[in-house]
Motif scaffolding. Structure first.
Motif, PDB file in Angstrom:
ATOM      1  N   GLY A  61       4.106  14.424 -23.429  1.00 38.26           N
ATOM      2  CA  GLY A  61       4.119  13.344 -24.418  1.00 38.26           C
ATOM      3  C   GLY A  61       5.514  13.064 -24.927  1.00 38.26           C
ATOM      4  N   ASN A  62       5.629  12.955 -26.244  1.00 41.43           N
ATOM      5  CA  ASN A  62       6.925  12.608 -26.821  1.00 41.43           C
ATOM      6  C   ASN A  62       7.793  13.824 -27.115  1.00 41.43           C
ATOM      7  OD1 ASN A  62       6.393   9.870 -26.828  1.00 41.43           O
ATOM      8  ND2 ASN A  62       5.262  10.031 -28.761  1.00 41.43           N
ATOM      9  N   ALA A  63       7.273  15.019 -26.817  1.00 42.32           N
ATOM     10  CA  ALA A  63       8.047  16.221 -27.140  1.00 42.32           C
ATOM     11  C   ALA A  63       9.357  16.220 -26.357  1.00 42.32           C
ATOM     12  CB  ALA A  63       7.234  17.465 -26.797  1.00 42.32           C
ATOM     13  N   ARG A  64      10.404  16.699 -26.971  1.00 44.22           N
ATOM     14  CA  ARG A  64      11.707  16.755 -26.288  1.00 44.22           C
ATOM     15  C   ARG A  64      11.747  18.004 -25.427  1.00 44.22           C
ATOM     16  NH1 ARG A  64      17.130  15.334 -28.456  1.00 44.22           N
ATOM     17  NH2 ARG A  64      17.207  14.479 -26.362  1.00 44.22           N
ATOM     18  N   VAL A  65      11.425  17.827 -24.184  1.00 48.13           N
ATOM     19  CA  VAL A  65      11.404  18.954 -23.250  1.00 48.13           C
ATOM     20  C   VAL A  65      12.430  18.709 -22.144  1.00 48.13           C
ATOM     21  CG1 VAL A  65       8.958  19.409 -23.695  1.00 48.13           C
ATOM     22  CG2 VAL A  65       9.612  17.962 -21.762  1.00 48.13           C
ATOM     23  N   GLY A  66      12.679  19.734 -21.372  1.00 49.56           N
ATOM     24  CA  GLY A  66      13.538  19.607 -20.196  1.00 49.56           C
ATOM     25  C   GLY A  66      12.771  20.089 -18.973  1.00 49.56           C
ATOM     26  N   CYS A  67      13.483  20.246 -17.872  1.00 46.64           N
ATOM     27  CA  CYS A  67      12.819  20.766 -16.681  1.00 46.64           C
ATOM     28  C   CYS A  67      13.813  21.605 -15.875  1.00 46.64           C
ATOM     29  CB  CYS A  67      12.258  19.642 -15.819  1.00 46.64           C
ATOM     30  SG  CYS A  67      13.507  18.652 -15.054  1.00 46.64           S
ATOM     31  N   GLY A  68      13.269  22.354 -14.933  1.00 49.44           N
ATOM     32  CA  GLY A  68      14.119  23.235 -14.132  1.00 49.44           C
ATOM     33  C   GLY A  68      13.865  23.035 -12.650  1.00 49.44           C
ATOM     34  N   PHE A  69      14.856  23.352 -11.867  1.00 51.80           N
ATOM     35  CA  PHE A  69      14.721  23.245 -10.409  1.00 51.80           C
ATOM     36  C   PHE A  69      15.199  24.518  -9.736  1.00 51.80           C
ATOM     37  CE2 PHE A  69      14.977  18.739 -11.550  1.00 51.80           C
ATOM     38  CZ  PHE A  69      13.884  18.247 -10.841  1.00 51.80           C
ATOM     39  N   ILE A  70      14.540  24.856  -8.631  1.00 51.33           N
ATOM     40  CA  ILE A  70      15.017  25.899  -7.726  1.00 51.33           C
ATOM     41  C   ILE A  70      16.052  25.198  -6.848  1.00 51.33           C
ATOM     42  CG2 ILE A  70      14.328  27.362  -5.780  1.00 51.33           C
ATOM     43  CD1 ILE A  70      11.550  27.579  -7.250  1.00 51.33           C
ATOM     44  N   THR A  71      17.318  25.523  -7.064  1.00 51.21           N
ATOM     45  CA  THR A  71      18.385  24.647  -6.579  1.00 51.21           C
ATOM     46  C   THR A  71      18.397  24.489  -5.062  1.00 51.21           C
ATOM     47  OG1 THR A  71      19.597  25.609  -8.432  1.00 51.21           O
ATOM     48  CG2 THR A  71      20.788  24.065  -7.036  1.00 51.21           C
ATOM     49  N   TRP A  72      18.202  25.595  -4.318  1.00 54.90           N
ATOM     50  CA  TRP A  72      18.250  25.465  -2.847  1.00 54.90           C
ATOM     51  C   TRP A  72      17.116  24.572  -2.347  1.00 54.90           C
ATOM     52  CZ3 TRP A  72      13.977  26.793  -0.100  1.00 54.90           C
ATOM     53  CH2 TRP A  72      13.107  27.739  -0.635  1.00 54.90           C
ATOM     54  N   LEU A  85      15.094  12.820 -14.138  1.00 56.28           N
ATOM     55  CA  LEU A  85      16.052  12.248 -15.094  1.00 56.28           C
ATOM     56  C   LEU A  85      15.531  10.954 -15.720  1.00 56.28           C
ATOM     57  CD1 LEU A  85      19.495  12.914 -13.326  1.00 56.28           C
ATOM     58  CD2 LEU A  85      18.358  14.251 -15.123  1.00 56.28           C
ATOM     59  N   ALA A  86      14.637  10.274 -14.997  1.00 58.27           N
ATOM     60  CA  ALA A  86      14.050   9.040 -15.547  1.00 58.27           C
ATOM     61  C   ALA A  86      13.253   9.324 -16.823  1.00 58.27           C
ATOM     62  CB  ALA A  86      13.143   8.395 -14.501  1.00 58.27           C
ATOM     63  N   HIS A  87      12.856  10.568 -17.010  1.00 57.58           N
ATOM     64  CA  HIS A  87      12.097  10.935 -18.222  1.00 57.58           C
ATOM     65  C   HIS A  87      13.003  11.390 -19.356  1.00 57.58           C
ATOM     66  CE1 HIS A  87       8.038  10.601 -16.516  1.00 57.58           C
ATOM     67  NE2 HIS A  87       8.673  10.850 -15.378  1.00 57.58           N
ATOM     68  N   ARG A  88      14.296  11.215 -19.194  1.00 57.18           N
ATOM     69  CA  ARG A  88      15.270  11.578 -20.232  1.00 57.18           C
ATOM     70  C   ARG A  88      15.067  13.007 -20.743  1.00 57.18           C
ATOM     71  NH1 ARG A  88      19.228   8.638 -19.394  1.00 57.18           N
ATOM     72  NH2 ARG A  88      18.754   6.487 -19.052  1.00 57.18           N
ATOM     73  N   PRO A  89      15.129  13.995 -19.834  1.00 58.73           N
ATOM     74  CA  PRO A  89      14.923  15.379 -20.275  1.00 58.73           C
ATOM     75  C   PRO A  89      16.026  15.819 -21.237  1.00 58.73           C
ATOM     76  CG  PRO A  89      15.837  15.324 -18.064  1.00 58.73           C
ATOM     77  CD  PRO A  89      15.516  13.900 -18.426  1.00 58.73           C
ATOM     78  N   ARG A  90      15.675  16.729 -22.139  1.00 59.42           N
ATOM     79  CA  ARG A  90      16.662  17.263 -23.084  1.00 59.42           C
ATOM     80  C   ARG A  90      17.672  18.134 -22.345  1.00 59.42           C
ATOM     81  NH1 ARG A  90      20.138  17.998 -25.339  1.00 59.42           N
ATOM     82  NH2 ARG A  90      20.686  18.774 -27.387  1.00 59.42           N
ATOM     83  N   ALA A  91      17.207  18.777 -21.269  1.00 59.46           N
ATOM     84  CA  ALA A  91      18.066  19.682 -20.505  1.00 59.46           C
ATOM     85  C   ALA A  91      17.533  19.786 -19.082  1.00 59.46           C
ATOM     86  CB  ALA A  91      18.066  21.070 -21.144  1.00 59.46           C
ATOM     87  N   VAL A  92      18.434  20.089 -18.150  1.00 54.73           N
ATOM     88  CA  VAL A  92      17.992  20.405 -16.787  1.00 54.73           C
ATOM     89  C   VAL A  92      18.580  21.769 -16.421  1.00 54.73           C
ATOM     90  CG1 VAL A  92      17.847  19.685 -14.385  1.00 54.73           C
ATOM     91  CG2 VAL A  92      17.914  17.956 -16.197  1.00 54.73           C
ATOM     92  N   PHE A  93      17.707  22.633 -15.929  1.00 57.29           N
ATOM     93  CA  PHE A  93      18.008  24.048 -15.679  1.00 57.29           C
ATOM     94  C   PHE A  93      17.996  24.265 -14.169  1.00 57.29           C
ATOM     95  CE2 PHE A  93      16.579  28.398 -15.111  1.00 57.29           C
ATOM     96  CZ  PHE A  93      16.773  29.123 -16.288  1.00 57.29           C
ATOM     97  N   PHE A  94      19.075  24.814 -13.648  1.00 55.92           N
ATOM     98  CA  PHE A  94      19.142  25.101 -12.204  1.00 55.92           C
ATOM     99  C   PHE A  94      19.302  26.602 -12.000  1.00 55.92           C
ATOM    100  CE2 PHE A  94      20.875  20.818 -12.670  1.00 55.92           C
ATOM    101  CZ  PHE A  94      20.193  20.120 -11.687  1.00 55.92           C
ATOM    102  N   SER A  95      18.655  27.103 -10.986  1.00 53.51           N
ATOM    103  CA  SER A  95      18.828  28.510 -10.641  1.00 53.51           C
ATOM    104  C   SER A  95      18.662  28.668  -9.142  1.00 53.51           C
ATOM    105  CB  SER A  95      17.774  29.353 -11.366  1.00 53.51           C
ATOM    106  OG  SER A  95      18.065  30.731 -11.240  1.00 53.51           O
ATOM    107  N   PHE A  96      19.366  29.634  -8.577  1.00 54.82           N
ATOM    108  CA  PHE A  96      19.196  30.004  -7.171  1.00 54.82           C
ATOM    109  C   PHE A  96      19.810  28.985  -6.211  1.00 54.82           C
ATOM    110  CE2 PHE A  96      15.167  31.259  -9.471  1.00 54.82           C
ATOM    111  CZ  PHE A  96      15.587  32.544  -9.779  1.00 54.82           C
ATOM    112  N   GLY A  97      21.116  28.788  -6.332  1.00 58.86           N
ATOM    113  CA  GLY A  97      21.799  27.907  -5.382  1.00 58.86           C
ATOM    114  C   GLY A  97      22.942  27.174  -6.067  1.00 58.86           C
ATOM    115  N   ASP A  98      23.595  26.328  -5.300  1.00 54.97           N
ATOM    116  CA  ASP A  98      24.779  25.616  -5.784  1.00 54.97           C
ATOM    117  C   ASP A  98      24.367  24.311  -6.478  1.00 54.97           C
ATOM    118  OD1 ASP A  98      27.214  24.488  -6.240  1.00 54.97           O
ATOM    119  OD2 ASP A  98      27.622  24.016  -4.126  1.00 54.97           O
TER     120      ASP A  98
END
Ligand code: FMN
Length: 325
Positions: A61-72, A85-98
């Motif tokens: 909903g309207n909550a300010r949330v972000g999302c994460g990706f498994i980078t590889w 990004l179209a959902h205007r996330p508060r943050a994007v979290f990357f792990s496991f890769g460049d």
């Protein structure tokens, strides 16, 4: 009282807690519950299903949330980032890769760039890439990771940030499931904590009840870092990462016989998938870290966040640190 750190100030949140973007388990309900409780909730982008991701952003909903990706994995389907990004996330979290190919797009929409790392070397690369937050993840963690321990990796990264004069914030991840862990993370030099396993065992997480029961009955001794679970799921993880789960009959059967298991091929993958669909905890993995030994119930995420913060506040208040009245 409030537990105020640079993370709460910079992200405009109340408590220095970020929920881990746990593949399959962290949907919009969990992320929005964590944000509503004063932390920052993240949706797990897992191995890439844009429709699922959009559905979970809608669920938040309207909550300010972000999302994460498994980078590889994102590197194989980079268009998924645009959908997030179209959902205007508060943050994007990357792990496991460049994450270098993605950092600019994240910054361009004003989202915080959060990079989770498992070694000091990768922490330095994340700092040079301009991360807003570096997450130092120790091997205690549930899910994928590497070998370093939280207790030494966090202060080493804190020292590297200080020495280099970076404005980057630092979070600790791996084994933080109660206020003692949160307080310890802050004392080690972190500005906050990323919490996975404890929130995996929440009412809002997308986890089968049998897996939760398995983890609740387990201790930290019963968890193991291994590759059996990824071979069973047919995921081609880079060699350096393995995954911590609660041991069960399936893991015990194949541990140490991974090549034989690979050779068993499709039949074994189907057997695993059928076990997961049936909620069979002797086959499907309860993906939970050493924190299993600190988790005794399934509770609403808001209660978990409040308990973590309340206990840390009282411990740190006694130490005369971080707490504002
Ligand atoms: C069920 C589960 C799934 C996870 N999936 C992801 C993921 O998809 N991407 C990711 O960056 N980290 C993932 N992690 C790791 C977390 O980002 C985090 O480092 C970890 O949960 C912290 O340790 P803890 O589990 O002891 O709290 C996962 C963790 C768990 C428990």
């Amino acid at each position: 009282m409030a537990l105020t750190t640079r993370l709460t100030e910079r992200l405009g949140i109340e408590h220095p807690i970020i929920s881990a973007p746990m593949a399959f388990a962290a949907g919009g309900r969990l992320a929005s519950a964590v944000t509503a409780a004063g932390g920052l909730g993240l949706i797990g982008g897992w191995y890439g299903d844009g429709d699922w991701l959009e559905q979970e952003f809608r669920e938040a909903g309207n909550a300010r949330v972000g999302c994460g990706f498994i980078t590889w994995s994102l590197a194989k389907a980079p268009h998924l980032l645009d959908r997030a990004l179209a959902h205007r996330p508060r943050a994007v979290f990357f792990s496991f890769g460049d994450a270098a190919p993605f950092a600019g797009d994240v910054k361009a929409v004003g989202a915080a760039l959060i990079l989770q790392v498992q070694t000091l070397k990768d922490a330095k690369a994340a700092l040079d890439l301009g991360a807003d937050v570096v997450v130092a993840q120790g091997a205690e963690a549930g899910g994928h990771g590497e070998r370093r321990a939280t207790l030494t990796l966090v202060p080493e990264v804190a020292d590297a940030i200080a020495r280099g004069g970076y404005g980057t914030l630092l979070c600790a991840a791996g084994g933080i499931a109660d206020g003692r862990g949160l307080a310890a993370a802050l004392m080690l030099g972190a500005d906050g904590a990323v919490v996975g396993s404890r929130l995996w065992a929440s009412s809002e997480a997308l986890v089968h009840r049998n897996m939760l029961d398995r983890a609740i009955a387990a201790t930290g001794d019963d968890t193991v870092r291994q590759k059996v679970t990824d071979i069973a799921r047919g995921y081609d993880w880079p060699e350096r990462y393995d995954i911590r789960v609660v041991r069960n009959a399936y893991v015990d059967r194949w541990l140490g016989r991974e090549e034989e298991m690979r050779a068993a091929g499709e039949g074994e993958r189907q057997r695993y998938a059928a076990g997961v669909s049936a909620g069979d905890a002797s086959i499907g993995a309860a993906i939970c870290g050493e924190a299993a030994g600190l988790i005794h119930d399934v509770r609403p995420a808001g209660e978990i966040v409040a308990a973590l913060v309340g206990q840390a506040e009282s411990l740190l208040g006694r130490a005369g640190r971080f707490v504002r009245t």
